[in-house]
Scaffold this motif. Structure first.
Motif, PDB file in Angstrom:
ATOM      1  N   THR A  88       0.831  -1.204   0.000  1.00 15.18           N
ATOM      2  CA  THR A  88       0.000   0.000   0.000  1.00 15.18           C
ATOM      3  C   THR A  88       0.865   1.253   0.000  1.00 15.18           C
ATOM      4  O   THR A  88       0.565   2.222  -0.701  1.00 15.18           O
ATOM      5  N   ALA A  89       1.947   1.243   0.777  1.00 17.93           N
ATOM      6  CA  ALA A  89       2.855   2.395   0.792  1.00 17.93           C
ATOM      7  C   ALA A  89       3.427   2.638  -0.599  1.00 17.93           C
ATOM      8  O   ALA A  89       3.496   3.784  -1.058  1.00 17.93           O
ATOM      9  N   ASN A  90       3.809   1.582  -1.284  1.00 12.63           N
ATOM     10  CA  ASN A  90       4.345   1.717  -2.636  1.00 12.63           C
ATOM     11  C   ASN A  90       3.283   2.136  -3.635  1.00 12.63           C
ATOM     12  O   ASN A  90       3.563   2.925  -4.543  1.00 12.63           O
ATOM     13  N   ARG A  91       2.060   1.639  -3.471  1.00 13.54           N
ATOM     14  CA  ARG A  91       0.954   2.070  -4.346  1.00 13.54           C
ATOM     15  C   ARG A  91       0.694   3.562  -4.169  1.00 13.54           C
ATOM     16  O   ARG A  91       0.438   4.275  -5.135  1.00 13.54           O
ATOM     17  N   PHE A  92       0.717   4.033  -2.917  1.00 15.28           N
ATOM     18  CA  PHE A  92       0.556   5.461  -2.652  1.00 15.28           C
ATOM     19  C   PHE A  92       1.634   6.246  -3.392  1.00 15.28           C
ATOM     20  O   PHE A  92       1.340   7.186  -4.128  1.00 15.28           O
TER      21      PHE A  92
END
Length: 98
Positions: free
Chosen positions: A67-71
């Motif tokens: 999720t952090a990378n998607r953000f």
């Protein structure tokens, strides 16, 4: 307690460019991706600086590294990032384990 990743951002200003938008615009995006700010600036006491001397630190906790990378990779954040890069240099880290 589950170990959740954290995004660490260390911006270093270098002049005008974002007009405050690069400070306000990321917050709703962070929240949209389930992120939670743990620190946004504030006083720091630097104890060891051989490898890195941050002038400001932002810590954001996300549910997981994916999720952090998607953000970070999202079109919305990349748009903000391009504006922000005009006024600040940065170091961005995704760290698992917080």
């Amino acid at each position: 307690m589950a170990r959740r990743p954290c995004v660490s951002l260390s911006p270093r200003g270098r002049g005008p460019g974002c007009g405050g938008n690069c400070l306000r615009r990321p917050k709703p995006l962070v929240e949209q991706y389930g992120g939670e700010y743990l620190a946004r600036g504030g006083n720091m006491t630097l104890k060891e600086t051989d490898l890195w001397t941050p002038s400001r630190l932002v810590l954001i906790r996300f549910p997981d590294a994916e999720t952090a990378n998607r953000f970070y990779d999202s079109a919305e954040y990349q748009e903000v990032l391009q504006i922000s890069k005009k006024s600040a240099r940065r170091t961005m880290i995704v760290l698992e384990g917080l």
